[in-house]
Design a protein around this motif. Sequence first.
Motif, PDB file in Angstrom:
ATOM      1  N   PRO A   8      92.718  -9.446  27.979  1.00  0.00           N
ATOM      2  CA  PRO A   8      93.715  -8.858  28.889  1.00  0.00           C
ATOM      3  C   PRO A   8      94.559  -7.777  28.204  1.00  0.00           C
ATOM      4  O   PRO A   8      94.861  -6.744  28.814  1.00  0.00           O
ATOM      5  N   LEU A   9      94.915  -7.991  26.941  1.00  0.00           N
ATOM      6  CA  LEU A   9      95.679  -6.989  26.205  1.00  0.00           C
ATOM      7  C   LEU A   9      94.860  -5.715  26.011  1.00  0.00           C
ATOM      8  O   LEU A   9      95.355  -4.602  26.216  1.00  0.00           O
ATOM      9  N   LEU A  10      93.602  -5.878  25.634  1.00  0.00           N
ATOM     10  CA  LEU A  10      92.738  -4.716  25.449  1.00  0.00           C
ATOM     11  C   LEU A  10      92.590  -3.931  26.750  1.00  0.00           C
ATOM     12  O   LEU A  10      92.675  -2.705  26.757  1.00  0.00           O
ATOM     13  N   HIS A  11      92.415  -4.630  27.859  1.00  0.00           N
ATOM     14  CA  HIS A  11      92.266  -3.941  29.144  1.00  0.00           C
ATOM     15  C   HIS A  11      93.576  -3.295  29.589  1.00  0.00           C
ATOM     16  O   HIS A  11      93.563  -2.215  30.182  1.00  0.00           O
ATOM     17  N   PHE A  12      94.709  -3.916  29.304  1.00  0.00           N
ATOM     18  CA  PHE A  12      95.993  -3.296  29.619  1.00  0.00           C
ATOM     19  C   PHE A  12      96.141  -1.979  28.870  1.00  0.00           C
ATOM     20  O   PHE A  12      96.485  -0.949  29.454  1.00  0.00           O
ATOM     21  N   VAL A  13      95.891  -2.019  27.562  1.00  0.00           N
ATOM     22  CA  VAL A  13      95.981  -0.796  26.755  1.00  0.00           C
ATOM     23  C   VAL A  13      94.978   0.238  27.263  1.00  0.00           C
ATOM     24  O   VAL A  13      95.293   1.420  27.385  1.00  0.00           O
ATOM     25  N   ASN A  14      93.792  -0.219  27.590  1.00  0.00           N
ATOM     26  CA  ASN A  14      92.735   0.674  28.049  1.00  0.00           C
ATOM     27  C   ASN A  14      93.149   1.407  29.328  1.00  0.00           C
ATOM     28  O   ASN A  14      93.049   2.629  29.411  1.00  0.00           O
ATOM     29  N   PHE A  15      93.620   0.676  30.321  1.00  0.00           N
ATOM     30  CA  PHE A  15      93.960   1.300  31.600  1.00  0.00           C
ATOM     31  C   PHE A  15      95.284   2.049  31.557  1.00  0.00           C
ATOM     32  O   PHE A  15      95.473   3.015  32.301  1.00  0.00           O
ATOM     33  N   ALA A  16      96.201   1.633  30.686  1.00  0.00           N
ATOM     34  CA  ALA A  16      97.512   2.271  30.647  1.00  0.00           C
ATOM     35  C   ALA A  16      97.551   3.520  29.772  1.00  0.00           C
ATOM     36  O   ALA A  16      98.276   4.472  30.093  1.00  0.00           O
ATOM     37  N   PHE A  17      96.801   3.556  28.690  1.00  0.00           N
ATOM     38  CA  PHE A  17      96.987   4.623  27.709  1.00  0.00           C
ATOM     39  C   PHE A  17      95.748   5.448  27.375  1.00  0.00           C
ATOM     40  O   PHE A  17      95.879   6.537  26.817  1.00  0.00           O
ATOM     41  N   VAL A  18      94.573   4.947  27.653  1.00  0.00           N
ATOM     42  CA  VAL A  18      93.339   5.635  27.251  1.00  0.00           C
ATOM     43  C   VAL A  18      92.872   6.531  28.396  1.00  0.00           C
ATOM     44  O   VAL A  18      92.817   6.095  29.547  1.00  0.00           O
ATOM     45  N   PRO A  19      92.542   7.790  28.086  1.00  0.00           N
ATOM     46  CA  PRO A  19      92.028   8.666  29.135  1.00  0.00           C
ATOM     47  C   PRO A  19      90.739   8.118  29.748  1.00  0.00           C
ATOM     48  O   PRO A  19      89.967   7.419  29.088  1.00  0.00           O
ATOM     49  N   LEU A  20      90.525   8.444  30.991  1.00  0.00           N
ATOM     50  CA  LEU A  20      89.387   7.932  31.744  1.00  0.00           C
ATOM     51  C   LEU A  20      88.060   8.158  31.020  1.00  0.00           C
ATOM     52  O   LEU A  20      87.193   7.280  31.004  1.00  0.00           O
ATOM     53  N   GLN A  21      87.895   9.298  30.382  1.00  0.00           N
ATOM     54  CA  GLN A  21      86.632   9.633  29.726  1.00  0.00           C
ATOM     55  C   GLN A  21      86.348   8.749  28.521  1.00  0.00           C
ATOM     56  O   GLN A  21      85.212   8.658  28.070  1.00  0.00           O
ATOM     57  N   ARG A  22      87.350   8.085  27.967  1.00  0.00           N
ATOM     58  CA  ARG A  22      87.158   7.295  26.751  1.00  0.00           C
ATOM     59  C   ARG A  22      87.332   5.788  26.959  1.00  0.00           C
ATOM     60  O   ARG A  22      87.280   5.020  26.008  1.00  0.00           O
ATOM     61  N   ARG A  23      87.522   5.377  28.182  1.00  0.00           N
ATOM     62  CA  ARG A  23      87.755   3.954  28.435  1.00  0.00           C
ATOM     63  C   ARG A  23      86.548   3.089  28.084  1.00  0.00           C
ATOM     64  O   ARG A  23      86.694   2.001  27.540  1.00  0.00           O
ATOM     65  N   ALA A  24      85.378   3.554  28.397  1.00  0.00           N
ATOM     66  CA  ALA A  24      84.174   2.770  28.091  1.00  0.00           C
ATOM     67  C   ALA A  24      84.019   2.588  26.585  1.00  0.00           C
ATOM     68  O   ALA A  24      83.587   1.527  26.131  1.00  0.00           O
ATOM     69  N   LEU A  25      84.385   3.600  25.819  1.00  0.00           N
ATOM     70  CA  LEU A  25      84.272   3.521  24.365  1.00  0.00           C
ATOM     71  C   LEU A  25      85.150   2.397  23.805  1.00  0.00           C
ATOM     72  O   LEU A  25      84.709   1.617  22.960  1.00  0.00           O
ATOM     73  N   LEU A  26      86.380   2.297  24.297  1.00  0.00           N
ATOM     74  CA  LEU A  26      87.281   1.252  23.807  1.00  0.00           C
ATOM     75  C   LEU A  26      86.765  -0.142  24.170  1.00  0.00           C
ATOM     76  O   LEU A  26      86.777  -1.048  23.338  1.00  0.00           O
ATOM     77  N   VAL A  27      86.290  -0.313  25.391  1.00  0.00           N
ATOM     78  CA  VAL A  27      85.782  -1.620  25.807  1.00  0.00           C
ATOM     79  C   VAL A  27      84.522  -1.979  25.012  1.00  0.00           C
ATOM     80  O   VAL A  27      84.339  -3.136  24.610  1.00  0.00           O
ATOM     81  N   GLN A  28      83.662  -1.008  24.757  1.00  0.00           N
ATOM     82  CA  GLN A  28      82.459  -1.280  23.967  1.00  0.00           C
ATOM     83  C   GLN A  28      82.820  -1.643  22.524  1.00  0.00           C
ATOM     84  O   GLN A  28      82.199  -2.527  21.935  1.00  0.00           O
ATOM     85  N   PHE A  29      83.824  -0.986  21.969  1.00  0.00           N
ATOM     86  CA  PHE A  29      84.280  -1.327  20.621  1.00  0.00           C
ATOM     87  C   PHE A  29      84.859  -2.739  20.600  1.00  0.00           C
ATOM     88  O   PHE A  29      84.595  -3.528  19.687  1.00  0.00           O
ATOM     89  N   GLY A  30      85.625  -3.092  21.629  1.00  0.00           N
ATOM     90  CA  GLY A  30      86.144  -4.453  21.739  1.00  0.00           C
ATOM     91  C   GLY A  30      85.018  -5.462  21.854  1.00  0.00           C
ATOM     92  O   GLY A  30      85.073  -6.541  21.275  1.00  0.00           O
ATOM     93  N   GLY A  31      83.979  -5.115  22.607  1.00  0.00           N
ATOM     94  CA  GLY A  31      82.815  -5.998  22.731  1.00  0.00           C
ATOM     95  C   GLY A  31      82.095  -6.189  21.417  1.00  0.00           C
ATOM     96  O   GLY A  31      81.609  -7.283  21.115  1.00  0.00           O
TER      97      GLY A  31
END
Length: 86
Positions: free
Chosen positions: A47-70
């Motif tokens: 939930p923290l990773l997704h909050f940071v992802n949706f609140a601060f990461v630009p749309l074009q890079r959101r998948a990259l952050l989630v994949q790194f978390g995975g």
Amino acid sequence: QLIGSPLYFIIIMTVTGFADGHSTKANTKRIRQGIWPAMKLSWSTWPLLHFVNFAFVPLQRRALLVQFGGLLWAIFLCYTTSKQNK
């Protein structure tokens, strides 16, 4: 997270346990010992990773952050299952 994460963890622990030659009883014991620490970490991390992802990461890079978390999550699961095999 409430349904998929525990199911995923149980499947990973079962498959790796049988691949390592553990019995059903030993696998059940490993799952019972390891599921709560993994779920607590999962429920506090994702939930923290997704909050940071949706609140601060630009749309074009959101998948990259989630994949790194995975990737980090997969490393954690490998470490957890290998530690319990010893």
